[in-house]
Scaffold this motif. Structure first.
Motif, PDB file in Angstrom:
ATOM      1  N   CYS A  20       0.574   9.579   8.291  1.00  0.00           N
ATOM      2  CA  CYS A  20       2.052   9.750   7.463  1.00  0.00           C
ATOM      3  C   CYS A  20       2.142   8.867   6.324  1.00  0.00           C
ATOM      4  O   CYS A  20       2.435   9.144   5.339  1.00  0.00           O
ATOM      5  N   TYR A  38       2.519  10.535   2.716  1.00  0.00           N
ATOM      6  CA  TYR A  38       3.654  10.035   1.822  1.00  0.00           C
ATOM      7  C   TYR A  38       3.809   8.706   1.478  1.00  0.00           C
ATOM      8  O   TYR A  38       4.738   8.152   1.037  1.00  0.00           O
ATOM      9  N   ASN A  95       3.003   7.185  -1.547  1.00  0.00           N
ATOM     10  CA  ASN A  95       3.476   6.933  -2.851  1.00  0.00           C
ATOM     11  C   ASN A  95       4.795   7.328  -3.006  1.00  0.00           C
ATOM     12  O   ASN A  95       5.545   7.284  -4.072  1.00  0.00           O
ATOM     13  N   VAL A  96       5.569   7.630  -1.825  1.00  0.00           N
ATOM     14  CA  VAL A  96       6.919   8.029  -2.259  1.00  0.00           C
ATOM     15  C   VAL A  96       7.899   6.968  -2.052  1.00  0.00           C
ATOM     16  O   VAL A  96       7.613   5.805  -1.213  1.00  0.00           O
ATOM     17  N   ALA A  97       8.664   6.651  -3.164  1.00  0.00           N
ATOM     18  CA  ALA A  97       9.520   5.447  -3.061  1.00  0.00           C
ATOM     19  C   ALA A  97      10.503   5.171  -1.669  1.00  0.00           C
ATOM     20  O   ALA A  97      11.138   6.147  -1.578  1.00  0.00           O
ATOM     21  N   ALA A  98      10.553   4.050  -1.247  1.00  0.00           N
ATOM     22  CA  ALA A  98      11.411   3.578  -0.296  1.00  0.00           C
ATOM     23  C   ALA A  98      12.409   2.625  -0.543  1.00  0.00           C
ATOM     24  O   ALA A  98      12.243   2.156  -1.859  1.00  0.00           O
ATOM     25  N   SER A 128       1.674  -1.617  -9.807  1.00  0.00           N
ATOM     26  CA  SER A 128       0.902  -0.553  -9.093  1.00  0.00           C
ATOM     27  C   SER A 128      -0.487  -0.666  -8.782  1.00  0.00           C
ATOM     28  O   SER A 128      -1.278  -1.534  -9.713  1.00  0.00           O
ATOM     29  N   ARG A 146      -3.434   4.041  -0.636  1.00  0.00           N
ATOM     30  CA  ARG A 146      -2.735   5.252  -0.876  1.00  0.00           C
ATOM     31  C   ARG A 146      -1.177   4.797  -1.428  1.00  0.00           C
ATOM     32  O   ARG A 146      -0.731   5.621  -2.145  1.00  0.00           O
ATOM     33  N   GLY A 147      -0.645   3.859  -0.867  1.00  0.00           N
ATOM     34  CA  GLY A 147       0.604   3.528  -1.288  1.00  0.00           C
ATOM     35  C   GLY A 147       0.684   3.240  -2.849  1.00  0.00           C
ATOM     36  O   GLY A 147       2.031   3.589  -3.291  1.00  0.00           O
ATOM     37  N   SER A 207       6.889   1.169  -1.784  1.00  0.00           N
ATOM     38  CA  SER A 207       6.799   2.709  -1.231  1.00  0.00           C
ATOM     39  C   SER A 207       6.658   2.647   0.107  1.00  0.00           C
ATOM     40  O   SER A 207       6.537   1.718   0.951  1.00  0.00           O
ATOM     41  N   VAL A 208       6.780   3.917   0.776  1.00  0.00           N
ATOM     42  CA  VAL A 208       6.439   4.336   2.028  1.00  0.00           C
ATOM     43  C   VAL A 208       4.876   3.563   2.687  1.00  0.00           C
ATOM     44  O   VAL A 208       5.148   3.047   3.627  1.00  0.00           O
TER      45      VAL A 208
END
Length: 462
Positions: A27, A31, A33-36, A176, A230-231, A236-237
């Protein structure tokens, strides 16, 4: 510490944990690079957890390495010490984490390179431990040198990350990560971590709880690297999930060690309880011995002095036992003692009761919460039960069977000053009277306990 072989149930749990890690990390890869939500306190808790768990594991493993034949485990101790120091250094140097100001002397790439040294150095030290543990590599004085070497290695890694930044390639841009799969540092760290994981499993096969925990720790380390790549950026997630993988990599062996300590403590407690039980048991008859009798009687006297409850003691002697041994042999004599002990055990069937071998052919029965009349009744039943065994004894008794003489001492209305010795002496006086009156009978006493005039010297014969 003893290495406990892993059970099938524990092995299934380990595989279930590995599958769960794989699913969660997958997971993170999807996901990542999705911001958390931004949780600034998380990184401080994360760094503290890494430092505490890794250094605690290092301490425990190093203590184990001091045991005979366990010196090679010092290498694993050094790996965790290195991991704890470099991991905490990574947290301290993350730009913008603590109050917005960078750690003094650190640059924008310092934390990233400490992360590389952390995730690359840990598996390298594990590989070193495996080589020494298998005997393929011999290092004189290894056990005593590994912690200073690991500490020196962590210090060197931190110094390189701080001082050699101008000569090291950039890994991060702003906040990043540059997760280019072709970047040499990433490739090297991932290859080393994957190789160490495979080597740990191939060499140990996860046979013990700590070995299986080490396999899981190396697996979590590999997943940490992949999800971090990946993050892409902080908070990020993938970034959060990678930190949880780091915590698991630091904590699996510690958890397994604690599991083994609990198991060892449980086994030690059970062994001590069995030993105490054996110490209090007569080896021939299987009932309590004199030591346990004295302890039980003292405890019961304290109890009845508080609760004002009665207590009775029966002291038994096998009639003409020496003659029985001389006639039928010692093996037959031992069997008589065992059978009598079995009968007494049936009568002493409450928690406050106790049947014990007093010594030689003498036995003692403590009957808690038992007054004078009930004690006489029970003693009479014991006489009948032993006669009913009908063990031949043709050369000493009128009945032609094995019999006993019994002295009964009843304790009622105690002042709290009566001692075990006084109770046993009273029962012995009654027993002596029973033997003088012809044996195969019981005699009683109460006055000998200092309880005023009472029934003494009477007998019952059936």
């Amino acid at each position: 510490m003893e290495a406990f072989k892993i059970s099938r149930k524990e092995k299934r749990r380990a595989w279930a944990t590995a599958i769960a890690l794989t699913v969660v990390s997958a997971c993170g890869l999807v996901y990542g690079n999705v911001a958390a939500p931004l949780v600034p306190a998380f990184i401080g808790c994360f760094g503290s957890a890494i430092l505490i768990m890794s250094c605690t594991t290092a301490y425990l493993l190093y203590g184990q390495s001091r045991l005979p034949g366990q010196s090679s485990i010092a290498g694993l101790s050094g790996a965790y010490l290195f991991s704890g120091i470099t991991g905490f250094g990574f947290v301290l140097t993350l730009p913008g984490i603590f109050g917005g100001d960078p750690f003094p002397g650190s640059g924008p790439q310092t934390a990233a390179w400490l992360w590389m040294f952390w995730h690359g150095g840990f598996p390298c030290l594990v590989l070193l431990y495996l080589a020494i543990d298998s005997g393929r590599l011999r290092v004189p004085g290894y056990g005593g040198r590994i912690l200073p070497l690991s500490l020196g290695g962590a210090t060197l890694a931190i110094a390189i990350a701080f001082c050699a930044a101008p000569w090291l390639p950039d890994i991060v841009v702003g906040v990043s990560y540059n997760f280019d799969p072709g970047a040499a540092p990433w490739v090297f760290v991932l290859i080393v971590a994957t190789g160490a994981m495979a080597r740990v499993y191939w060499q140990t096969r996860g046979r013990t709880t700590i070995e299986m925990a080490l396999v899981l720790a190396m697996f979590a380390n590999v997943l940490d690297i992949l999800v971090t790549m990946r993050g892409g950026q902080r908070f990020s997630v993938g970034w959060y999930l990678s930190k949880f993988n780091s915590i698991l990599a630091s904590g699996f062996v510690l958890a397994a060690y604690q599991h083994d300590l609990v198991l060892l403590s449980t086994r030690l407690f059970e062994a001590n309880r069995r030993l105490e039980s054996l110490v209090g048991i007569d080896g021939l008859t299987g009932i309590a011995n004199r030591r346990r009798l004295d302890e039980h009687l003292e405890r019961e006297l304290r109890r009845i002095s508080r609760s004002l409850r009665p207590l009775a003691v029966l002291l038994l002697d096998v009639d003409y036992f020496k003659k029985y041994n001389d006639t039928y042999g010692h093996q037959k004599g031992d069997e008589v003692l065992r059978q009598i002990a079995g009968i007494l055990q049936r009568f002493a069937n409450r928690p406050s009761d106790l049947a014990a071998r007093f010594g030689g052919e003498e036995f003692c029965v403590i009957l808690g919460d038992t007054g004078f009349d009930e004690a006489v009744l029970q003693a009479s039943r014991v006489l009948d039960a032993i006669r009913a065994m009908a063990i031949p004894h043709d050369f000493a008794t009128e009945r032609g069977v094995v019999t006993v003489s019994i002295g009964v001492a009843a304790c009622e209305d105690l002042s709290g000053k009566t001692t075990p010795a006084e109770v046993l002496e009273a029962a012995d006086i009654a027993l002596y009277a029973a033997k003088n009156q012809g044996r195969d009978r019981l005699e009683t006493t109460r006055a000998a306990l200092g309880m005023g005039p009472g029934y003494q010297g009477s007998s019952l014969i059936h």
